[in-house]
Write a protein that holds these residues in place. Structure first.
Motif, PDB file in Angstrom:
ATOM      1  N   UNK A 161       3.682  12.294  -0.156  1.00 32.62           N
ATOM      2  CA  UNK A 161       2.596  11.550  -0.800  1.00 32.62           C
ATOM      3  C   UNK A 161       1.573  11.134   0.245  1.00 32.62           C
ATOM      4  N   UNK A 162       0.408  10.743  -0.223  1.00 36.49           N
ATOM      5  CA  UNK A 162      -0.644  10.253   0.668  1.00 36.49           C
ATOM      6  C   UNK A 162      -0.614   8.730   0.730  1.00 36.49           C
ATOM      7  N   UNK A 163      -1.030   8.205   1.884  1.00 32.05           N
ATOM      8  CA  UNK A 163      -1.147   6.756   2.024  1.00 32.05           C
ATOM      9  C   UNK A 163      -2.003   6.461   3.251  1.00 32.05           C
ATOM     10  N   UNK A 164      -2.899   5.502   3.120  1.00 29.51           N
ATOM     11  CA  UNK A 164      -3.646   5.090   4.310  1.00 29.51           C
ATOM     12  C   UNK A 164      -3.227   3.667   4.670  1.00 29.51           C
ATOM     13  N   UNK A 165      -3.178   3.407   5.975  1.00 31.38           N
ATOM     14  CA  UNK A 165      -2.671   2.121   6.460  1.00 31.38           C
ATOM     15  C   UNK A 165      -3.425   0.961   5.814  1.00 31.38           C
ATOM     16  N   UNK A 166      -4.709   1.116   5.652  1.00 31.85           N
ATOM     17  CA  UNK A 166      -5.522  -0.010   5.163  1.00 31.85           C
ATOM     18  C   UNK A 166      -5.234  -0.362   3.699  1.00 31.85           C
ATOM     19  N   UNK A 167      -4.561   0.551   2.963  1.00 36.08           N
ATOM     20  CA  UNK A 167      -4.294   0.278   1.540  1.00 36.08           C
ATOM     21  C   UNK A 167      -2.872  -0.181   1.274  1.00 36.08           C
ATOM     22  N   UNK A 168      -2.046  -0.260   2.316  1.00 28.74           N
ATOM     23  CA  UNK A 168      -0.625  -0.534   2.088  1.00 28.74           C
ATOM     24  C   UNK A 168      -0.338  -1.970   1.660  1.00 28.74           C
ATOM     25  N   UNK A 169      -1.318  -2.854   1.916  1.00 24.49           N
ATOM     26  CA  UNK A 169      -1.099  -4.246   1.502  1.00 24.49           C
ATOM     27  C   UNK A 169      -1.541  -4.458   0.046  1.00 24.49           C
ATOM     28  N   UNK A 170      -2.125  -3.440  -0.572  1.00 22.58           N
ATOM     29  CA  UNK A 170      -2.567  -3.578  -1.970  1.00 22.58           C
ATOM     30  C   UNK A 170      -1.362  -3.566  -2.901  1.00 22.58           C
ATOM     31  N   UNK A 171      -1.492  -4.188  -4.089  1.00 22.35           N
ATOM     32  CA  UNK A 171      -0.408  -4.075  -5.072  1.00 22.35           C
ATOM     33  C   UNK A 171      -0.163  -2.605  -5.427  1.00 22.35           C
ATOM     34  N   UNK A 172       1.071  -2.294  -5.820  1.00 23.23           N
ATOM     35  CA  UNK A 172       1.451  -0.906  -6.130  1.00 23.23           C
ATOM     36  C   UNK A 172       0.438  -0.249  -7.078  1.00 23.23           C
ATOM     37  N   UNK A 173       0.096  -0.942  -8.172  1.00 16.20           N
ATOM     38  CA  UNK A 173      -0.795  -0.358  -9.187  1.00 16.20           C
ATOM     39  C   UNK A 173      -2.156   0.004  -8.595  1.00 16.20           C
ATOM     40  N   UNK A 174      -2.623  -0.796  -7.646  1.00 19.47           N
ATOM     41  CA  UNK A 174      -3.940  -0.506  -7.044  1.00 19.47           C
ATOM     42  C   UNK A 174      -3.860   0.697  -6.104  1.00 19.47           C
ATOM     43  N   UNK A 175      -2.724   0.847  -5.423  1.00 12.56           N
ATOM     44  CA  UNK A 175      -2.539   2.042  -4.580  1.00 12.56           C
ATOM     45  C   UNK A 175      -2.542   3.305  -5.449  1.00 12.56           C
ATOM     46  N   UNK A 176      -1.870   3.235  -6.611  1.00 11.23           N
ATOM     47  CA  UNK A 176      -1.793   4.414  -7.490  1.00 11.23           C
ATOM     48  C   UNK A 176      -3.180   4.849  -7.948  1.00 11.23           C
ATOM     49  N   UNK A 177      -4.058   3.853  -8.176  1.00  9.22           N
ATOM     50  CA  UNK A 177      -5.425   4.193  -8.618  1.00  9.22           C
ATOM     51  C   UNK A 177      -6.139   5.026  -7.558  1.00  9.22           C
ATOM     52  N   UNK A 178      -5.750   4.858  -6.299  1.00  9.73           N
ATOM     53  CA  UNK A 178      -6.352   5.638  -5.198  1.00  9.73           C
ATOM     54  C   UNK A 178      -5.575   6.936  -4.935  1.00  9.73           C
ATOM     55  N   UNK A 179      -4.571   7.201  -5.798  1.00  7.82           N
ATOM     56  CA  UNK A 179      -3.667   8.360  -5.615  1.00  7.82           C
ATOM     57  C   UNK A 179      -2.950   8.268  -4.271  1.00  7.82           C
ATOM     58  N   UNK A 180      -2.502   7.057  -3.967  1.00  6.89           N
ATOM     59  CA  UNK A 180      -1.759   6.815  -2.731  1.00  6.89           C
ATOM     60  C   UNK A 180      -0.528   5.970  -3.065  1.00  6.89           C
ATOM     61  N   UNK A 181       0.459   6.012  -2.167  1.00  9.42           N
ATOM     62  CA  UNK A 181       1.581   5.072  -2.291  1.00  9.42           C
ATOM     63  C   UNK A 181       2.244   4.899  -0.924  1.00  9.42           C
ATOM     64  N   UNK A 182       2.527   3.644  -0.602  1.00  4.09           N
ATOM     65  CA  UNK A 182       3.161   3.265   0.667  1.00  4.09           C
ATOM     66  C   UNK A 182       4.597   3.806   0.692  1.00  4.09           C
ATOM     67  N   UNK A 183       4.986   4.523   1.748  1.00  4.87           N
ATOM     68  CA  UNK A 183       6.355   5.045   1.797  1.00  4.87           C
ATOM     69  C   UNK A 183       7.423   3.948   1.768  1.00  4.87           C
ATOM     70  N   UNK A 184       7.075   2.747   2.225  1.00  9.06           N
ATOM     71  CA  UNK A 184       8.062   1.657   2.207  1.00  9.06           C
ATOM     72  C   UNK A 184       8.426   1.292   0.759  1.00  9.06           C
ATOM     73  N   UNK A 185       7.433   1.321  -0.123  1.00 13.08           N
ATOM     74  CA  UNK A 185       7.705   1.053  -1.545  1.00 13.08           C
ATOM     75  C   UNK A 185       8.627   2.133  -2.109  1.00 13.08           C
TER      76      UNK A 185
END
Ligand SMILES: C[S@@+](CC[C@H](N)C(=O)[O-])C[C@H]1O[C@@H](n2cnc3c(N)ncnc32)[C@H](O)[C@@H]1O
Length: 241
Positions: A172-196
């Protein structure tokens, strides 16, 4: 009517058929590459060209350690790129389940263009990929996990579809600057934090054995056209014995 008869009627018919086949082949070869409605090997090769710079596709597949004869699944298959690559790795005695909740015409067109006899297209549901139980050596999910509306049900089903010791691979894709966002907001960017995802996968009973973060580092102008620096990560998890 003044018909000119050939002294060799079957030879003439043969030449007409040969001319028709040659002209059909030439017209297919000479038509421009069509990346909107792909149907030929050249069309798909043009579409697939960014997979190496974008996703290190060959290294990603090598990490799965697929063997000839394996049964594997590509969940959220999209246009079928990874199913095609997996078909080559499992060989004629293996099987690839190309699964999605919305089957794109590209998957069947790709299977036809590349003559993929060991790929089976499966239409799943949002909470059930409908794959064979206790049988799969690998389930690959690329850029699709963040689309799962019912990820706990999907993970539970996939765990029972892998054979004991079988591998789940998620990229999956993820950028460091978006990892503090709530899960739902990351999904809107087509990203997800690997820690989640690690927490979700472990909660579902998997054992995470590897996480490459990043697996592919974002570089400006190389395949990945996302506006902000968005790395690709890769996680491997095992269904315990
Ligand atoms: C970005 S595309 C996938 C790309 C594909 N894996 C590739 O690498 O080209 C995301 C796909 O996930 C599929 N999808 C969404 N929810 C799903 C679910 N619960 N089960 C299976 N596929 C799902 C979508 O229909 C879509 O085809």
């Amino acid at each position: 009517m003044n018909l000119i008869r050939s002294p060799f009627p079957s030879l003439s018919r043969g030449l007409v058929v040969l001319a028709a086949i040659t002209s059909a082949l030439l017209s297919q070869e000479s038509r421009p590459v069509d990346t909107k409605n792909p149907s030929t090997v050249a069309d798909f090769q043009a579409i697939d060209a960014n997979r190496e710079p974008y996703q290190n596709a060959t290294s990603l597949l090598a990490a799965l350690q697929v063997s000839a004869g394996d049964w594997v699944a590509d969940v959220g298959v999209g246009g079928g790129y990874y199913s095609m690559r997996l078909a080559d790795l499992v060989g004629e005695k293996g099987r690839v389940f190309a699964e999605d909740i919305a089957i794109s015409s590209w998957v069947n067109a790709r299977a036809k263009a590349f003559n993929l006899h060991n790929v089976e297209v499966v239409k799943g549901e949002a909470d059930d990929p409908k794959l064979p139980a206790d049988r799969l050596a690998v389930v690959l999910i690329v850029d699709s996990y963040h689309h799962f509306t019912n990820y706990p049900a999907m993970l539970d089903k996939i765990r029972h579809e892998l054979k004991p010791g079988g591998k789940l691979a998620i990229a999956e894709y993820s950028s460091a600057e978006h990892r503090s966002l709530p899960r739902a907001d990351q999904l809107k960017l087509h990203e997800i934090d690997p820690a989640l995802v690690r927490a979700e996968v472990e909660h579902a009973g998997f054992q995470v054995v590897r996480c490459d973060d990043p697996f592919v580092k974002w570089r400006p102008g190389v395949g990945n056209t996302r506006g902000s620096p968005t790395d690709l990560w890769l996680m491997l998890a095992i269904r315990p014995q």
